[in-house]
Design an enzyme around this catalytic site. Structure first.
Site, PDB file in Angstrom:
ATOM      1  N   ARG A 282       0.870  -1.178   0.000  1.00 35.18           N
ATOM      2  CA  ARG A 282       0.000   0.000   0.000  1.00 35.18           C
ATOM      3  C   ARG A 282       0.910   1.232   0.000  1.00 35.18           C
ATOM      4  O   ARG A 282       2.124   1.119   0.121  1.00 35.18           O
ATOM      5  CB  ARG A 282      -1.023  -0.016   1.146  1.00 35.18           C
ATOM      6  CG  ARG A 282      -0.642  -0.681   2.418  1.00 35.18           C
ATOM      7  CD  ARG A 282       0.423   0.002   3.240  1.00 35.18           C
ATOM      8  NE  ARG A 282       0.215   1.427   3.362  1.00 35.18           N
ATOM      9  CZ  ARG A 282       1.143   2.302   3.686  1.00 35.18           C
ATOM     10  NH1 ARG A 282       2.383   1.903   3.913  1.00 35.18           N
ATOM     11  NH2 ARG A 282       0.884   3.580   3.777  1.00 35.18           N
ATOM     12  N   GLY A 283       0.276   2.409  -0.135  1.00 35.24           N
ATOM     13  CA  GLY A 283       1.056   3.628  -0.299  1.00 35.24           C
ATOM     14  C   GLY A 283       1.152   3.924  -1.783  1.00 35.24           C
ATOM     15  O   GLY A 283       1.527   3.041  -2.571  1.00 35.24           O
TER      16      GLY A 283
ATOM     17  N   ARG B  66      -7.129  -0.584  -7.033  1.00 34.92           N
ATOM     18  CA  ARG B  66      -7.529   0.476  -6.074  1.00 34.92           C
ATOM     19  C   ARG B  66      -7.742   1.763  -6.887  1.00 34.92           C
ATOM     20  O   ARG B  66      -6.995   2.018  -7.839  1.00 34.92           O
ATOM     21  CB  ARG B  66      -6.459   0.697  -4.991  1.00 34.92           C
ATOM     22  CG  ARG B  66      -6.381  -0.458  -4.003  1.00 34.92           C
ATOM     23  CD  ARG B  66      -5.480  -0.120  -2.829  1.00 34.92           C
ATOM     24  NE  ARG B  66      -6.139   0.730  -1.847  1.00 34.92           N
ATOM     25  CZ  ARG B  66      -5.510   1.251  -0.784  1.00 34.92           C
ATOM     26  NH1 ARG B  66      -4.224   1.033  -0.589  1.00 34.92           N
ATOM     27  NH2 ARG B  66      -6.166   1.998   0.088  1.00 34.92           N
TER      28      ARG B  66
ATOM     29  N   GLN C 154      -2.005   2.491   9.985  1.00 31.55           N
ATOM     30  CA  GLN C 154      -0.705   2.633   9.288  1.00 31.55           C
ATOM     31  C   GLN C 154       0.317   3.350  10.163  1.00 31.55           C
ATOM     32  O   GLN C 154       1.515   3.065  10.099  1.00 31.55           O
ATOM     33  CB  GLN C 154      -0.886   3.428   7.975  1.00 31.55           C
ATOM     34  CG  GLN C 154      -1.534   2.680   6.844  1.00 31.55           C
ATOM     35  CD  GLN C 154      -3.040   2.856   6.818  1.00 31.55           C
ATOM     36  OE1 GLN C 154      -3.672   3.136   7.829  1.00 31.55           O
ATOM     37  NE2 GLN C 154      -3.645   2.674   5.662  1.00 31.55           N
TER      38      GLN C 154
ATOM     39  N   ASP D  44      -2.022  10.845  -2.190  1.00 30.63           N
ATOM     40  CA  ASP D  44      -2.423   9.787  -3.132  1.00 30.63           C
ATOM     41  C   ASP D  44      -2.770  10.353  -4.501  1.00 30.63           C
ATOM     42  O   ASP D  44      -2.617   9.686  -5.524  1.00 30.63           O
ATOM     43  CB  ASP D  44      -3.587   8.983  -2.569  1.00 30.63           C
ATOM     44  CG  ASP D  44      -3.089   8.120  -1.424  1.00 30.63           C
ATOM     45  OD1 ASP D  44      -2.995   8.630  -0.304  1.00 30.63           O
ATOM     46  OD2 ASP D  44      -2.719   6.958  -1.687  1.00 30.63           O
TER      47      ASP D  44
ATOM     48  N   ASN E 102      -5.479  12.368   0.439  1.00 30.07           N
ATOM     49  CA  ASN E 102      -4.542  11.556   1.233  1.00 30.07           C
ATOM     50  C   ASN E 102      -5.367  10.763   2.246  1.00 30.07           C
ATOM     51  O   ASN E 102      -6.608  10.877   2.287  1.00 30.07           O
ATOM     52  CB  ASN E 102      -3.502  12.456   1.915  1.00 30.07           C
ATOM     53  CG  ASN E 102      -2.373  11.642   2.548  1.00 30.07           C
ATOM     54  OD1 ASN E 102      -1.812  10.751   1.903  1.00 30.07           O
ATOM     55  ND2 ASN E 102      -2.057  11.903   3.793  1.00 30.07           N
TER      56      ASN E 102
HETATM   57  O1  MRU Z   1      -4.526   3.118   2.137  1.00 31.15           O
HETATM   58  P1  MRU Z   1      -3.042   3.337   2.009  1.00 31.15           P
HETATM   59  O2  MRU Z   1      -2.265   2.820   3.187  1.00 31.15           O
HETATM   60  O3  MRU Z   1      -2.511   2.883   0.682  1.00 31.15           O
HETATM   61  O4  MRU Z   1      -2.891   4.920   2.045  1.00 31.15           O
HETATM   62  C1  MRU Z   1      -1.614   5.486   1.963  1.00 31.15           C
HETATM   63  C2  MRU Z   1      -1.609   6.957   2.119  1.00 31.15           C
HETATM   64  O5  MRU Z   1      -2.644   7.585   2.210  1.00 31.15           O
HETATM   65  C3  MRU Z   1      -0.285   7.643   2.063  1.00 31.15           C
HETATM   66  O6  MRU Z   1      -0.276   8.772   2.875  1.00 31.15           O
HETATM   67  C4  MRU Z   1      -0.012   8.069   0.612  1.00 31.15           C
HETATM   68  O7  MRU Z   1      -0.187   6.997  -0.264  1.00 31.15           O
HETATM   69  C5  MRU Z   1       1.336   8.605   0.439  1.00 31.15           C
HETATM   70  S1  MRU Z   1       2.559   7.337   0.599  1.00 31.15           S
HETATM   71  C6  MRU Z   1       4.050   7.995   0.230  1.00 31.15           C
END
Ligand code: MRU
Length: 347
Positions: free
Chosen positions: A52-53, A95, A197, A238, A248
């Protein structure tokens, strides 16, 4: 060859013929990698949040396409492109919010249209390049973001934006890494409910790096800011619209509103692969809704239950609440449709 940073645990490891994905659902208790040989497996790894991220999702998808080419070019040297296109469409379903996924798939799709001597090798090289470029961008952003933090005593971050969420080093966490090398600063991480997270990944990653961090409940943020302990909230993104509105992790908008009230500044750190120049504002960003089960106590998860859950996993922070957007092409202060153009036009 992917540039390595000094952190030991990587979210993604390309073996040369398969992709190893660290299962982030099991952290910090268990470090286990699942190994994938095809795009279908990588799609599932993204959808289930093993990886994820935003940047890490994009990199995983690029390797997924490389695996697809490896598989289909061997089986059908004439019509392999049609199979790879199907896999690209599949990966795009994994996603919806992080634009890095669609950016990476578009890069790979462009390669598909070219005449290639050795498709397998060239797709693998392209995925490795996307991975290496992300690390290089993060290291650059780390320095540029840290430049803005001179004299700061306290930083707060949200979600996980480190090595686990990127090719390596991290975006917002990269800035925090760089800042702590230059000055003494207190780092606070919000838990980031419901997936945690912050509590499971960010504090673990910082501790592995020898950086002290204080975990706070998301609901403690206002009180923490009121105490005067925080100068900056630093987050990743994101998807950033052309006017600087930023999607985000859910809770970022709350932090932005609180920061404004308390005179705390908000910094967004993201590579330009996170900017969606095709949308004018954040209202056009699709916000992923995940299974209510991720939020709902088990006793309410049954047919006819009167208790349900609403589980949007991202929100959009309006540009006017953001003091700075840090990208590898430069820093945009007070983001707006006009100021954002300075990085669009940069090389
Ligand atoms: O649902 P996730 O864990 O994929 O969400 C991640 C985030 O919202 C992060 O802040 C974003 O992707 C930036 S990661 C460098």
């Amino acid at each position: 060859m992917t540039q390595q940073t000094n952190e030991t645990v990587q979210a993604l490891i390309w073996t040369g013929s398969s992709l190893k994905v660290l299962d982030q659902r099991k952290l910090p208790d268990t470090i286990i990698y699942d190994e994938y040989q095809d795009a279908g497996g990588v799609t599932e790894a993204i959808a289930s949040m093993r990886v994820r991220g935003a940047p890490a999702i994009g990199i995983a998808a690029a390797y997924g396409v490389a695996l697809s080419v490896s598989q289909h070019h061997v089986n059908d040297a004439v019509d392999w492109q049609a199979q790879v296109s199907k896999d690209i469409a599949l990966l795009a379903q994994s996603r919806p919010t992080a634009v890095n996924l669609f950016w990476a798939l578009a890069q790979m799709e462009a390669l598909l249209a070219q005449k290639l001597d050795d498709p397998k090798a060239e797709f693998i090289a392209a995925a490795e390049q996307i991975h290496a470029d992300d690390i290089a961008a993060n290291i650059k952003m780390g320095e540029m973001g840290a430049d803005l933090l001179a004299g700061s005593k306290g930083l707060m971050t949200h979600c996980n934006t480190g090595t686990l969420a990127t090719g390596g080093y991290g975006t917002a966490l990269g800035v925090i890494r760089s800042a702590t090398k230059r000055q003494a600063v207190n780092v606070y991480a919000g838990e980031t409910r419901p997936w945690l997270q912050g509590a499971r990944l960010t504090v673990w990653e910082l501790a592995q790096d020898g950086i002290p961090v204080t975990l706070v409940a998301d609901s403690a943020a206002a009180w923490l800011m009121k105490s005067g302990a925080i100068d900056w909230v630093i987050v990743g993104a994101d998807r950033i619209a052309a006017n600087g509105d930023t999607a985000n992790k859910i809770g970022t908008y709350s932090l932005a509103v609180l920061a404004k009230h308390h005179g705390v500044k908000l910094m967004v750190v993201a590579p330009t692969t996170t900017i969606d120049w095709g949308i004018e504002s954040g209202s056009e960003i699709e916000i992923e809704q995940r299974d209510p089960k991720e939020l709902l106590p088990v006793c309410y998860d049954h047919e006819g239950s009167l208790v349900t859950a609403w589980n949007p996993v991202f929100d959009v922070t309006p540009a006017e609440l953001i003091a700075a957007i840090v990208t590898e092409r430069g820093v945009v202060l007070n983001p707006s449709i006009e100021t954002m153009r300075t990085i669009k036009d940069a090389i």
